[in-house]
Design an enzyme around this catalytic site. Structure first.
Site, PDB file in Angstrom:
ATOM      1  N   SER A 272       0.853  -1.182   0.000  1.00  0.00           N
ATOM      2  CA  SER A 272       0.000   0.000   0.000  1.00  0.00           C
ATOM      3  C   SER A 272       0.892   1.237   0.000  1.00  0.00           C
ATOM      4  O   SER A 272       2.114   1.134  -0.031  1.00  0.00           O
ATOM      5  CB  SER A 272      -0.943  -0.027   1.184  1.00  0.00           C
ATOM      6  OG  SER A 272      -0.227  -0.309   2.344  1.00  0.00           O
TER       7      SER A 272
ATOM      8  N   GLY B 137     -45.230   5.554 -24.423  1.00  0.00           N
ATOM      9  CA  GLY B 137     -46.152   6.531 -24.994  1.00  0.00           C
ATOM     10  C   GLY B 137     -45.830   6.912 -26.434  1.00  0.00           C
ATOM     11  O   GLY B 137     -46.431   7.823 -26.994  1.00  0.00           O
TER      12      GLY B 137
ATOM     13  N   GLY C 127     -46.373   5.008 -29.005  1.00  0.00           N
ATOM     14  CA  GLY C 127     -47.409   4.472 -29.892  1.00  0.00           C
ATOM     15  C   GLY C 127     -47.126   3.052 -30.357  1.00  0.00           C
ATOM     16  O   GLY C 127     -47.781   2.567 -31.282  1.00  0.00           O
ATOM     17  N   LYS C 128     -46.190   2.371 -29.707  1.00  0.00           N
ATOM     18  CA  LYS C 128     -45.822   1.011 -30.109  1.00  0.00           C
ATOM     19  C   LYS C 128     -47.026   0.069 -30.080  1.00  0.00           C
ATOM     20  O   LYS C 128     -47.343  -0.592 -31.071  1.00  0.00           O
ATOM     21  CB  LYS C 128     -44.737   0.427 -29.178  1.00  0.00           C
ATOM     22  CG  LYS C 128     -43.427   1.151 -29.163  1.00  0.00           C
ATOM     23  CD  LYS C 128     -42.428   0.494 -28.209  1.00  0.00           C
ATOM     24  CE  LYS C 128     -42.866   0.495 -26.753  1.00  0.00           C
ATOM     25  NZ  LYS C 128     -42.998   1.838 -26.140  1.00  0.00           N
TER      26      LYS C 128
ATOM     27  N   SER D  60     -37.633  -1.628 -24.713  1.00  0.00           N
ATOM     28  CA  SER D  60     -36.290  -2.184 -24.999  1.00  0.00           C
ATOM     29  C   SER D  60     -35.264  -1.090 -25.284  1.00  0.00           C
ATOM     30  O   SER D  60     -34.843  -0.911 -26.414  1.00  0.00           O
ATOM     31  CB  SER D  60     -36.345  -3.202 -26.131  1.00  0.00           C
ATOM     32  OG  SER D  60     -37.087  -2.736 -27.230  1.00  0.00           O
TER      33      SER D  60
END
Lengths: 633, 301
Positions: free
Chosen positions: A32, A470, A472-473, A541
């Site tokens: 260290s 929203g 429109g799929k 997706s």
């Protein structure tokens, strides 16, 4: 020591001769921040006369200006490389140093000593034969000593030196030294090192580095340099069965066909029978070709070109093995993985896995457990983040030849690459193959996909609708399905919301859960396409990587990506389900477009802008596409 | 593995690296600087692909100020190796009359070397370029990867390098990015000389001592390689001395050392007994301590 001036001056040919035969030792130093690691390496370079006068002059000047040793030479300055690091006073990466003596050439991997450095240390350890663990005699064994030891053992280093440093600051007290040695042996017992060699040193003062120190008359072991020059690192690689991953097929003309690669283990002679994996085809070695003439034998670590008696099909990524003792081959593994990227591992996502000369696609399952590097305890984990180590199952897209890392480092190591950023995001070591794959044989079915689709008078296809919430799929998918139904076609819609009520109700909205959400629906969609259906998948997706995974599950022409491209403002304005308002108020976390990213398709088969056409028009466009491409013939 | 000597292991590693790049890159090239490291690099490349010639061209970035003996040697090696030789010179620099005497080492190196190198890589769309750099040459090199990525603008980002483990190299890159590959990363200067000796590799005769016309300037011995282009300062005199070079570059910028070492063992003996490090003969490195790092970020190899 080192470049003994007189000998060089008097007998340069003899000197060159002796240096031709020296071996190579690669080691790593672990410690260290204040353990004196850089000082030790600087000291080794200095003592082996690898520092020239101009460098020494610069070092003396630097020592006075920015050194930490007053008027004394600060050896640490020799090895602190990059400008940014010099200013911070810490090293931040892996650096390699070189020195040599009459007996050996040494390559030192120097890794930084602060908290976040598991990644760098693993990098340095991956090629090292020996590890030097630095311990400050005043502090004894610290948490980082345990961490370093664990990583070193995980990466398969068999020999460690316990360099108990700054012994001058405890008055060269034998009792202090022995207490540390004893405590360490107790701690390290389960780590299975082949040897642990404690040496009392002071890197600053040079005690027991090259010469025995007068201050430690009670110590009878080797000096550090003597140890490094003589430690026997003969592993089993040359005695193990022959393995050579084929890197490149050498084909200068029709008469010559050679297979080039570095021998991972074992030895090879003309006349040996070899088997190429995974094809399992055998042949006999005709010759081992080099520019300096054919070889009678080649051994592990050599890069060679091999010709065979028979024209068997061998290409890059295949592994030539001893025919009477070939490597196992599999496509599912348990592996120990170290994650090396700021972006956490996403179980279910497909990464590229490079091992030997093969690059396969690998899907990583949720970790079985993570390992606390400080305590070696097993912890529950859903993912791995930067510098975390865990044990996971991997599922490959092909069968590869391999060995467990513990048996054969070169045949059991791999790196993981992100398919989009191309970064090396992780590394791993194969523990063992899972037998599951070979036990569940695929049932061969007589009626196939084409037959099922033909009966329905259509070609099966998956239409993958992606876009913001929203956008429109579902509306467009519904309109399209109605039209198809009216035409007597066989369809099904997999809708994001609906699937989340059933199959995927255990999943949330973290990145990892989104990946799994898509993986499951892709699999279900594939079964439906297999059943001959025109399958409409309507899922936000958001990630390119998972959409690509879905595409790759399908055969050519079976996957049609439909980007329902509605700008965020418009989708938010519509806000049919009132979700955007909730997300803006902070009531929904990880909402795509608000506080979770959406990666639009770069090259979709169809892009539907919804601002200048109605859902019905959009559905007609898709119908025209399906007709044109022959899906409805 | 212990059967192999250190040079055999270094050679095997370099061959492995060459083959990985050829298997994974679309359009590799080898930067050939004609010096001793390039000589070793070329030799290892030929071994890696034998009996095929190395399946990539040699690229020489020519500042037009190299030693005449280097040009002769370059042609000979290109012929012997059966590789295509591409010579690139920054024509804008030539048109502007850039040269070491008129513009100084900094401007000359930048325009005729760094800029020219980027031009050559861009024109031929090389996505991987082999170079002979070694980690022991200089501190900032010690942490450079063997596969070193450059942005489309050829910049090196030392804070954003890919981890390199085992012998597994990730050669994937985005459109426009390129890789510099250093197969000799783990070699030292002594390894290079020892390998040249052991493998009997031809090198430019300037590495061996011979009587040559030189001028002493700023504590360096400059060889008058092209009398027509030499600019003598007041009081300078051309004298003949037995000298040789430890490193080769542009003749007005490369210091010779006085030496009688005319054979390889003699040169190695001098190298081992010498008290100054290799790059001291190059004017380019006489800047601030971190200058090489800065140059590399700007695209110097």
């Amino acid at each position: 020591m080192a470049h003994t001036s007189d000998r060089i001056a008097e007998d340069i040919l003899g000197y060159l001769k002796s240096h031709e035969t020296k071996s190579l030792l690669r080691f790593i130093t672990c410690g260290s921040v204040d353990d004196g690691k850089s000082t030790l390496i600087g000291r080794l370079l200095f003592e082996s006369k690898m520092i020239f006068e101009d460098q020494l002059a610069a070092l003396e000047a630097d020592s006075k200006r920015i050194g930490t040793q007053g008027e004394e030479i600060d050896f640490a300055l020799l090895v602190d490389g990059l400008a940014a690091e010099r200013e911070q006073g810490i090293t931040i990466d892996v650096a390699y140093r070189f020195f040599s003596t009459d007996r050996r050439k040494f390559i030192v991997a120097d890794t930084p000593g602060h908290e976040q450095y598991t990644r760098n240390m693993a990098t340095g350890a991956s090629t090292a034969d020996v590890a030097i663990l630095m311990i400050d005699a005043r502090k004894g064994i610290l948490t980082q000593t345990r961490r370093h030891s664990f990583i070193v053992s995980l990466l398969g280093i068999r020999h460690v030196v316990l360099a108990i440093n700054k012994l001058d600051l405890v008055g060269y007290d034998r009792a202090v030294y022995e207490a540390i040695v004893e405590a360490y042996r107790d701690f390290a017992a389960p780590l299975d090192f082949a040897s642990i060699t404690p040496i009392p040193i002071s890197a600053l003062r040079g005690d027991n580095i090259t010469d025995k120190s007068g201050e430690t008359p009670w110590y009878h072991g080797p000096t550090l340099m003597a140890y490094l020059e003589t430690v026997d690192i003969a592993d089993d690689a040359s005695g193990a069965p022959f393995r050579m991953p084929v890197q490149w097929v050498n084909r200068p003309d029709l008469d010559f066909r050679g297979f080039s690669g570095m021998i991972a283990s074992g030895t090879l002679r003309p006349g040996d029978t070899v088997k190429s994996l995974p094809s399992s085809k055998s042949s006999t070695v005709k010759s081992i070709v080099t520019m300096g003439g054919d070889l009678a034998m080649a051994t592990a670590g050599q890069s060679v070109t091999v010709t065979l008696d028979d024209e068997i099909d061998v290409s890059r990524g295949d592994v030539l093995c001893a025919a009477n003792d070939p490597a196992p081959a599999a496509d599912q593994f348990q592996a120990t993985i170290l994650w090396m990227n700021e972006q956490e591992m996403l179980p279910g996502r497909t990464y590229l896995m490079k091992t030997g000369a093969t690059t396969a696609q690998a899907t990583i399952a949720t970790p079985k457990y993570a390992i606390d590097v400080n305590t070696m305890e097993h912890l529950a984990a859903k993912t791995l983040s930067l510098n975390e180590i865990g044990v996971c199952n991997l599922n490959l897209d092909r069968t590869i030849a391999f060995e467990a890392y513990g048996d054969n480092r070169a045949m059991g190591c791999f790196i993981l690459i992100d398919r989009l950023s191309n970064e090396t995001v992780g590394c791993g070591m194969i523990d063992f193959a899972l037998r599951r794959a070979s036990n569940i044989h695929r049932q061969a079915l007589v009626v196939d996909k084409a037959a099922r689709a033909e009966l329905k008078g259509q070609k099966a296809v998956m239409l993958w609708f992606t876009g913001l919430s929203g956008s429109g799929k579902s509306t467009i998918a519904n309109a399209l399905e109605q039209k198809l139904l009216a035409m007597g076609r066989h369809t099904y819609i997999l809708d994001g919301d609906n699937v989340r009520h059933g199959l995927n109700k255990d999943l949330g909205f973290t990145d990892a859960d989104r990946v799994e959400n898509i993986r499951r629906v892709s699999e279900v969609g594939r079964l439906m396409v297999d059943a001959g259906l025109i399958t409409l998948v309507s899922f936000i997706s958001p990630f390119r990587s998972e959409r690509r995974m879905a595409r790759q599950m399908m055969e050519e022409g079976e996957f049609v990506e439909v980007h329902v491209d509605t700008p965020l403002e418009i989708a938010e304005e519509r806000d049919v389900k009132g979700l955007y308002k909730k997300a803006r108020r902070g009531e929904i976390k990880n909402f795509t477009g608000i506080d979770s990213p959406y990666e639009p398709p770069l090259d979709p088969e169809i892009r539907l802008a919804t601002t200048d056409q109605t859902p019905d028009e959009a559905a007609d466009r898709l119908l025209a596409f399906l007709r044109e491409k022959g899906y409805l013939a | 593995m212990t059967d192999l000597t250190h040079l055999q292991r270094l050679e095997a590693e370099a061959i492995h690296i060459f083959r990985e790049v050829v298997a994974e890159a679309d359009n590799p090239a080898m930067l050939y600087s004609i010096g001793k490291d390039s000589a070793v690099l070329l030799h290892v490349a030929r071994k890696a692909f034998y009996p095929s010639p190395p399946p990539f061209p040699l690229v020489h970035v020519d500042t037009t100020w190299k030693f005449k003996a280097m040009y002769d040697f370059r042609e000979r090696m290109a012929h012997e190796s059966g590789m295509k030789l591409i010579v690139h010179t920054n024509q804008e620099g030539v048109a502007q009359g850039i040269g070491p005497f008129t513009h100084g080492s900094g401007v000359h190196t930048d325009i005729m070397k760094t800029v020219a190198l980027k031009q050559a890589l861009d024109i031929h769309k090389f996505d991987a370029a082999f170079g002979g750099a070694r980690r022991d040459e200089e501190k900032s090199r010690a942490k450079e990867r063997i596969f070193s990525f450059r942005t489309a603008a050829h910049r090196w980002d030392p804070k954003n390098q890919r981890p390199e483990l085992w012998t597994l190299y990730n050669a994937r890159k985005a459109q426009g990015e390129s890789i510099r590959v250093f197969p000799l990363s783990n070699w030292t200067e002594l390894d290079i000389w020892q390998y040249i000796y052991l493998e009997d590799i031809p090198i430019v005769p300037l590495y061996f001592a011979a009587p040559r016309p030189v001028v002493e300037r700023d504590g360096m011995l400059i060889m008058v390689d092209d009398p027509a282009r030499m600019r003598l300062h007041e009081g300078e005199e051309i004298v003949e001395k037995s000298v040789r070079f430890r490193t080769l570059g542009c003749w007005p910028l490369t210091g010779a050392i006085e030496s009688e070492a005319a054979t390889l063992p003699d040169v190695i003996r001098e190298m081992l007994l010498t008290t100054t490090s290799e790059r001291q003969g190059r004017m380019i490195d006489h800047d601030a301590a971190a200058s090489m790092e800065k140059k590399k970020q700007e695209g110097y190899f």
